[in-house]
Structure formats: C-alpha cells, structure tokens
Design a protein around this motif. Structure first.
Motif, mmCIF file in Angstrom:
data_model
loop_
_atom_site.group_PDB
_atom_site.id
_atom_site.type_symbol
_atom_site.label_atom_id
_atom_site.label_comp_id
_atom_site.label_asym_id
_atom_site.label_seq_id
_atom_site.Cartn_x
_atom_site.Cartn_y
_atom_site.Cartn_z
ATOM 1 N N LEU A 123 0.866 -1.180 0.000
ATOM 2 C CA LEU A 123 0.000 0.000 0.000
ATOM 3 C C LEU A 123 0.901 1.228 0.000
ATOM 4 N N THR A 124 1.082 1.812 -1.173
ATOM 5 C CA THR A 124 2.060 2.889 -1.295
ATOM 6 C C THR A 124 1.829 3.662 -2.582
ATOM 7 N N TYR A 125 2.803 4.446 -2.998
ATOM 8 C CA TYR A 125 2.700 5.278 -4.194
ATOM 9 C C TYR A 125 2.553 4.389 -5.433
ATOM 10 N N SER A 126 1.486 4.601 -6.202
ATOM 11 C CA SER A 126 1.159 3.695 -7.306
ATOM 12 C C SER A 126 2.028 3.880 -8.545
ATOM 13 N N PHE A 127 2.979 4.818 -8.514
ATOM 14 C CA PHE A 127 3.897 4.968 -9.641
ATOM 15 C C PHE A 127 5.011 3.914 -9.601
ATOM 16 N N TYR A 128 5.305 3.362 -8.416
ATOM 17 C CA TYR A 128 6.425 2.419 -8.300
ATOM 18 C C TYR A 128 6.288 1.219 -9.249
ATOM 19 N N PRO A 129 5.147 0.525 -9.269
ATOM 20 C CA PRO A 129 5.040 -0.620 -10.188
ATOM 21 C C PRO A 129 5.069 -0.211 -11.660
ATOM 22 N N VAL A 130 4.638 1.015 -11.957
ATOM 23 C CA VAL A 130 4.676 1.485 -13.341
ATOM 24 C C VAL A 130 6.125 1.617 -13.804
ATOM 25 N N TRP A 131 6.976 2.215 -12.966
ATOM 26 C CA TRP A 131 8.395 2.334 -13.328
ATOM 27 C C TRP A 131 9.028 0.954 -13.463
ATOM 28 N N CYS A 132 8.668 0.047 -12.581
ATOM 29 C CA CYS A 132 9.214 -1.307 -12.674
ATOM 30 C C CYS A 132 8.852 -1.944 -14.008
ATOM 31 N N SER A 133 7.605 -1.760 -14.423
ATOM 32 C CA SER A 133 7.167 -2.301 -15.699
ATOM 33 C C SER A 133 7.897 -1.632 -16.859
ATOM 34 N N LEU A 134 8.033 -0.325 -16.809
ATOM 35 C CA LEU A 134 8.673 0.424 -17.887
ATOM 36 C C LEU A 134 10.143 0.062 -18.038
ATOM 37 N N PHE A 135 10.836 -0.100 -16.909
ATOM 38 C CA PHE A 135 12.282 -0.335 -16.941
ATOM 39 C C PHE A 135 12.662 -1.813 -16.819
ATOM 40 N N GLY A 136 11.662 -2.694 -16.781
ATOM 41 C CA GLY A 136 11.940 -4.119 -16.698
ATOM 42 C C GLY A 136 12.543 -4.548 -15.378
ATOM 43 N N ILE A 137 12.046 -3.981 -14.274
ATOM 44 C CA ILE A 137 12.562 -4.273 -12.937
ATOM 45 C C ILE A 137 11.594 -5.216 -12.211
ATOM 46 N N GLU A 138 12.100 -6.335 -11.734
ATOM 47 C CA GLU A 138 11.273 -7.238 -10.932
ATOM 48 C C GLU A 138 11.046 -6.618 -9.550
#
Length: 301
Positions: A123-138
């Motif tokens: 439960l946190t800032y919802s941009f984090y998973p977007v950046w992970c998806s964009l940059f290919g970060i698990e």
C-alpha cells in the motif's frame, strides 16, 4: 512479411511494426478539473500560495525575458547550492530533476539493476510498479500491518533495492530515523531510497543519515509543502557515489531537465525558509509550517 488490407478500395500494406510497440499500463495522474466551485483534494496539492519570493522571480522575467533564449544551466547550480545549504550537505550530494517523479525514475534506472527484485510496501505510491514495468525491474511487495504500519522486519530478505515513502502515501503514517536505520542495517548490499514527498507536513527527515550511509538516497519535492506543483521541481540527497551515477543517467537522455525559471523559483522558495532542518528532527520549512498553523486556527483541537 507485409500483409495487404483493403481500405476504401485501395490496398494498404501493413507491416509487423506494431509488434514492437511497448505494452504498458501507465500511471493515471490526478484529474485537473476546470470547475471553480470544486474543492480539489485528489492530487494532494497545497491550497496555499508559494513563497512571496516566487512572485519576484516571475516579475523579473516579465520585465526581461531575454535570458530564456539560452538553455538553462545543465547542473542547476544555484538551485543545488540552495538545497545543499538548506540541508547542510555539499552540492555534490544533491541531484535535481523535473519533479520528484523524474528524480525517482532516474533513481530506478540508476540503482535497480540487480537480478533480485526490489521491495516496497503493498500500500504505497502507485507509480512504483509502473516504473518497474517500464524499466523491466522485478519487484516484490510486503503488506502493511492491520494498523497500516510498515514492518521493518519484512525487509531482511535479500533484494535488489528498497524504496519506502516516509511518511507513506496514502496512509500518511511516518516512521522515525530508528526505523530507517534498521532498514539500512538490513540492506547493506542494496540502495535504499526514502521518498520524503510529505515529510514537511510532520515527518522526520532521514537526510542527516546520508552522511552515515553511503547507500541511502533521500528524495524530496517542491510540489507539496512549497506549493510549486505547477513548476515540477524535485531533488535527491545522497552520497557523491549515488549522485554521480544519477547525473550520468540523466545526461544520457536529457541534460536540461530543469528550466531556467524553475531553477530560480526553486532557489528563491527554499532560501525563504526561516530556519534550517534540525538533524534527526522534523523538517521545519516556512512553507510547511504555515498550512498547519492556519488549520489549527480554523480547526482548533
């Protein structure tokens, strides 16, 4: 191989270029309504104006805009110097960008390159998973407790990096430097990012810990307590080693992320603070204190 499509009696050739388009679910920004009668709360913008010194910068450019024909200083020196003085660090410990979202995106690209997943609260800032998806970060998330608190013990597992907002969003709950030091002690082989977008409203800043932990990066923004969301000014404070890598990444795609007006406005805003940040204590800024004082006056406890 090309395929043919019939369109209004003509054959249109269609290649496979669509297969190379990125497929991503983007972050959805807060709606900017034109309804003047609406009380707007969705983007956590400050209802109060910025420092009066900000207006003077705009007046200066209104009288003479000749300086805008040149590119801004790519190192944003006067802004970095103002931030460094405010937080009692050196200029080479400061990174600035086009809002803290830009700063965090650069940090993700700079530090999260392990074969292990990065970790953060569920439960946190919802941009984090977007950046992970964009940059290919698990990534892997840990649930907050029934009281919405983050449990430091969850972050003992080996990982590729840690990012925690403090205070957390959207829970508004913050932790002290003891909590942050525990996270750092558990993660000596990873870069730890503490996202302090809301710290000026009553949290405890981890900036003083930067001098002790070389793997700690603390990010901040001028959008919230300084009422400058419309200009997009963000910053990070960390060891020279971390900042140098961020500068290299930034200069690999855009050397001019902060424009000339924002550099001067940001400097004027932060130099207008009445007192410095106390080591290990609440980051007391003039812009941050005013809303709280006004709320107390309007809604006394």
């Amino acid at each position: 191989m090309l395929t043919g499509l019939l369109y209004k009696g003509e054959i249109k050739m269609q290649g496979k270029w669509r297969e190379n388009l990125i497929k991503i679910k983007p972050y959805v920004a807060g709606e900017q309504s034109n309804d003047k009668d609406m009380i707007k709360l969705n983007a956590n913008e400050n209802p109060y104006p910025p420092s009066p010194q900000v207006k003077k910068v705009f007046e200066k450019y209104a009288q003479n805009s000749d300086g805008l024909k040149k590119y801004p200083n790519s190192d944003s020196i006067i802004l970095k110097d103002a931030i460094a003085q405010r937080y009692n660090v050196n200029r080479n410990n400061v990174f600035v960008g086009n809002g803290s979202d830009d700063v965090l995106a650069v940090a993700f690209q700079s530090f999260f390159n392990s074969d292990k997943p990065i970790v953060y609260p569920d439960l946190t800032y919802s941009f984090y998973p977007v950046w992970c998806s964009l940059f290919g970060i698990e990534y892997k998330t840990y649930p907050v407790g029934d009281d919405f608190r983050i449990n430091a013990e969850d972050y003992k597992e080996k990982n590729g990096g840690v990012i925690i907002p403090n205070p957390n969003a959207p829970t508004s709950l913050g932790e002290g430097t003891g909590f942050v030091e525990k996270i750092l002690d558990y993660n000596q082989d990873s870069v730890v990012i503490i996202d302090e977008a809301y710290v000026d409203f009553g949290g405890v800043s981890s900036v003083p810990l930067v001098k002790k932990y070389e793997n700690l990066l603390v990010t901040g923004t001028f959008s919230k307590s300084r009422s400058l969301a419309g200009l997009r000014i963000g910053f990070a404070i960390g060891s020279k080693t971390l900042i140098d890598v961020m500068e290299a990444v930034k200069n690999s795609y855009n050397s001019y992320t902060v424009d000339s007006i924002s550099i001067e406005v940001g400097s004027a805003s932060i130099e207008d603070d009445s007192e410095p940040v106390q080591p290990g204590g609440v980051a007391a800024t003039a812009g941050a204190a005013q809303p709280h004082q006004r709320l107390v006056q309007v809604c006394p406890m």
